[in-house]
Design a protein around this motif. Structure first.
Motif, short mmCIF file in Angstrom:
data_model
loop_
_atom_site.label_atom_id
_atom_site.label_comp_id
_atom_site.label_asym_id
_atom_site.label_seq_id
_atom_site.Cartn_x
_atom_site.Cartn_y
_atom_site.Cartn_z
N HIS A 21 0.82 -1.21 0.00
CA HIS A 21 0.00 0.00 0.00
C HIS A 21 0.86 1.26 0.00
CE1 HIS A 21 -2.72 -3.16 1.33
NE2 HIS A 21 -3.74 -2.37 1.08
N HIS A 22 2.10 1.15 0.45
CA HIS A 22 2.97 2.33 0.48
C HIS A 22 3.38 2.77 -0.93
CE1 HIS A 22 5.86 -0.98 0.20
NE2 HIS A 22 6.75 -0.12 -0.26
N ARG A 46 15.12 5.27 6.94
CA ARG A 46 14.72 5.88 8.21
C ARG A 46 13.97 7.20 7.95
NH1 ARG A 46 16.81 5.73 13.54
NH2 ARG A 46 18.32 4.19 12.85
N THR A 47 14.42 7.96 6.94
CA THR A 47 13.79 9.24 6.64
C THR A 47 12.38 9.05 6.12
OG1 THR A 47 15.94 10.18 6.08
CG2 THR A 47 14.00 11.37 5.31
N GLU A 48 12.21 8.09 5.20
CA GLU A 48 10.90 7.87 4.60
C GLU A 48 9.88 7.42 5.64
OE1 GLU A 48 12.46 5.11 1.60
OE2 GLU A 48 11.30 6.23 0.15
N SER A 49 10.30 6.59 6.58
CA SER A 49 9.35 6.01 7.53
C SER A 49 9.06 6.93 8.71
CB SER A 49 9.92 4.68 8.05
OG SER A 49 11.11 4.92 8.77
N GLY A 50 9.85 7.98 8.87
CA GLY A 50 9.62 8.91 9.97
C GLY A 50 10.02 8.35 11.31
N ALA A 51 11.03 7.46 11.33
CA ALA A 51 11.43 6.79 12.57
C ALA A 51 11.92 7.78 13.61
CB ALA A 51 12.50 5.75 12.27
N ASP A 52 12.64 8.82 13.16
CA ASP A 52 13.19 9.79 14.11
C ASP A 52 12.07 10.54 14.84
OD1 ASP A 52 15.80 9.12 13.45
OD2 ASP A 52 15.88 10.57 11.82
N PHE A 85 -3.80 11.33 2.01
CA PHE A 85 -3.54 10.05 1.33
C PHE A 85 -2.05 9.79 1.22
CE2 PHE A 85 -2.73 7.45 -2.42
CZ PHE A 85 -3.58 6.39 -2.22
N HIS A 86 -1.30 10.82 0.90
CA HIS A 86 0.16 10.68 0.77
C HIS A 86 0.76 10.18 2.08
CE1 HIS A 86 4.40 11.59 0.22
NE2 HIS A 86 4.35 12.40 1.25
N TYR A 87 0.35 10.76 3.21
CA TYR A 87 0.91 10.35 4.49
C TYR A 87 0.40 8.97 4.91
CZ TYR A 87 2.71 15.08 4.92
OH TYR A 87 3.40 16.24 4.71
N PHE A 88 -0.88 8.70 4.66
CA PHE A 88 -1.42 7.40 5.07
C PHE A 88 -0.79 6.26 4.28
CE2 PHE A 88 -5.71 9.46 6.47
CZ PHE A 88 -5.06 9.96 7.58
N GLN A 89 -0.53 6.48 2.98
CA GLN A 89 0.08 5.38 2.22
C GLN A 89 1.52 5.15 2.66
OE1 GLN A 89 2.49 5.73 -0.42
NE2 GLN A 89 2.29 7.79 -1.23
N ARG A 90 2.22 6.21 3.13
CA ARG A 90 3.56 6.01 3.68
C ARG A 90 3.48 5.31 5.04
NH1 ARG A 90 6.42 5.56 -0.13
NH2 ARG A 90 8.22 5.62 1.24
N MET A 91 2.50 5.70 5.86
CA MET A 91 2.35 5.11 7.19
C MET A 91 1.87 3.66 7.12
SD MET A 91 0.62 8.55 8.77
CE MET A 91 -0.15 7.85 10.21
N SER A 92 1.26 3.26 6.00
CA SER A 92 0.76 1.89 5.87
C SER A 92 1.90 0.87 5.98
CB SER A 92 0.03 1.71 4.54
OG SER A 92 0.94 1.74 3.45
N SER A 93 3.11 1.28 5.67
CA SER A 93 4.25 0.36 5.75
C SER A 93 4.55 -0.04 7.20
CB SER A 93 5.49 0.99 5.12
OG SER A 93 5.89 2.13 5.86
N TRP A 94 4.06 0.73 8.17
CA TRP A 94 4.30 0.40 9.57
C TRP A 94 3.66 -0.94 9.94
CZ3 TRP A 94 2.76 5.76 12.08
CH2 TRP A 94 3.65 6.74 11.60
#
Length: 458
Positions: free
Chosen positions: A320-321, A384-390, A344-353
């Protein structure tokens, strides 16, 4: 160098080139410039700079280069399934998750939970099997990875059988076919069934295809090397000749490819079946077109009225990401719950969690991810940057992050379900295999909804 081989040493591979030069030459054609014969100069090919060509033979080479643009097939229609035409809806610059403040991230999560409120988030398990794969599933020669794929394929076939989609007089269109294993097992399951066709859609050239294993005269296999975005099924010669009901299938159809496939089936194909110049049929009529006549013989002539374009859809969802607002079929649903392209942009990135856990910050999560990843299932390589881990460090636990990722997936999938329902289909989501077999374990199914077929007038 080995005797009879090129004398060029490839630094990157730390070995000599293994190509065979022409008689009397020390170097192959690619490295022939090193012999400096007649001062001929080699230049990078303008079509593909990964290889070179003699400058004085450039025009001749361009006519036969494998990287040249080939004639488009008849079923290629530019962007026919692309979706959004108005680019003004798409934000010019999309900020990565890692750039969001804690407050902005929390606002996003509140919006996500509000939009998800009232949706069916707990999917039912429908883990089935099929006798066509029983021999392969019990074969000890198959390793763990092969066994996992076989279990998934068996469950997909089991779900298709439950929906009465495995039968005669059908054309199975496998999107993102790869080696074509899913079609292979369907063909085995329909061993004694007449008039079955398979179209394997894959944009890339594929090695180790299983197409050659199909020797039965009753089934026809054809590969369509085209991006789903540009595929017009009505122009495929085999479908023009025999207007069989189509069953769209896919195993781990990556991100936006699912949306392109859905639009290909229920919009560009269904609405064009009565002629390209006509207006799209109303939704109720479109549903009526798609109802399947049981066990119809392919030998019978199909009229425009009784041609039933799409008998069903069975797609194992994935990645989904990699979804895209431009192609997404559920945009109207997102707008109806107060969301747009930015969310939608943020949710599709967050779906990888949901499948990555805290891989970037937790070694344990990294180990478990490695054990369940599979190259065919498009393993995720988020930085790490894409997933927002920091940003998330110390704010969300592993379980909370996983729960949010699952919410994002279900929200995106619900948009697809509503889209199919509006197009006259009875659509559903279910777990078709255990998470230990695949983390991407949700199956999307759809069949024509008989309740939307208009009553015949007397």
């Amino acid at each position: 160098p080995e005797p009879g081989r090129c004398a060029h040493f490839v630094l990157r591979k730390r070995r000599f080139c293994r190509m065979i030069p022409a008689p009397g030459r020390r170097f192959c054609g690619e490295h022939g410039h090193e012999e400096e014969q007649n001062d001929r100069k080699r230049i990078p090919c303008p079509l593909d700079p990964k290889h070179t060509v003699y400058e004085d033979q450039l025009q001749k080479h361009l006519k036969k280069c494998n990287s040249r643009e080939k004639p488009k097939p008849v079923y290629f229609v530019q962007d026919i399934n692309a979706g959004l035409k108005d680019v003004s809806e798409i934000p010019e610059k999309q900020v990565p998750l890692s750039s969001l403040s804690i407050e902005e991230l929390q606002t996003l999560i509140i919006k996500l939970k509000k939009a998800s409120n009232g949706l069916e988030l707990h999917l039912k398990e429908q883990i089935l099997s099929h006798q066509a794969l029983q021999e392969a599933l019990s074969d000890p020669k198959n390793g763990e990875s092969a066994f996992k794929h076989l279990k998934q394929q068996a469950s997909i076939l089991g779900n298709m059988e439950k929906l009465h989609l495995l039968g005669p007089g059908r054309c199975f269109v496998e999107f993102g076919a790869g080696r074509g294993k899913l079609s292979h097992w369907i063909d085995i399951a329909l061993e004694n069934v007449e008039s079955v066709q398979f179209l394997l859609v894959e944009r890339a050239t594929t090695r180790f295809k299983v197409d050659g294993k199909h020797k039965r005269r009753d089934s026809v296999f054809e590969r369509l090397q085209v991006d789903i975005q540009h595929l017009c099924l009505n122009k495929v010669p085999i479908l023009e000749k025999k207007k069989l009901p189509v069953v769209g299938i896919g195993k781990h159809l990556c991100g936006a490819a699912t949306d392109l496939a859905l639009r290909c089936l229920v919009e560009s194909y269904t609405t064009c079946c009565d002629g390209e110049d006509e207006e799209p049929a109303p939704k109720r009529c479109r549903a009526a077109q798609t109802e399947v006549a049981p066990h119809k013989s392919a030998g019978n002539e199909s009229t425009t009225e009784d041609h039933k374009p799409v008998a069903g859809i069975v797609i194992a969802l994935c990645c989904h990401h990699k979804c895209d607002w431009t192609h997404y079929v559920g945009r109207e649903f997102f707008k109806s719950v107060g969301l747009g392209p930015v969310e939608f942009h943020y949710f599709q990135r967050m779906s990888s969690w949901a499948t990555c856990g805290m891989r970037e910050t937790t070694s344990k999560a990294s180990t478990s991810e490695d054990q369940t990843n599979d190259t065919e299932e498009h393993e995720q390589t988020l930085s790490r940057t894409e997933s927002g881990a920091d940003t998330l460090q110390g704010i969300l636990s592993v379980e909370e992050r996983k729960e949010i990722g699952c919410l994002c997936k279900r929200l995106i999938d619900h948009g697809r379900i509503e889209y199919l329902q509006q197009q006259g289909y009875k659509a559903a989501l279910q777990y078709y295999t255990e998470s230990a077999v695949s983390l991407e374990n949700v199956l999307l199914t759809a069949v024509p909804n008989p309740s939307l077929i208009p009553e015949p007038t007397i």
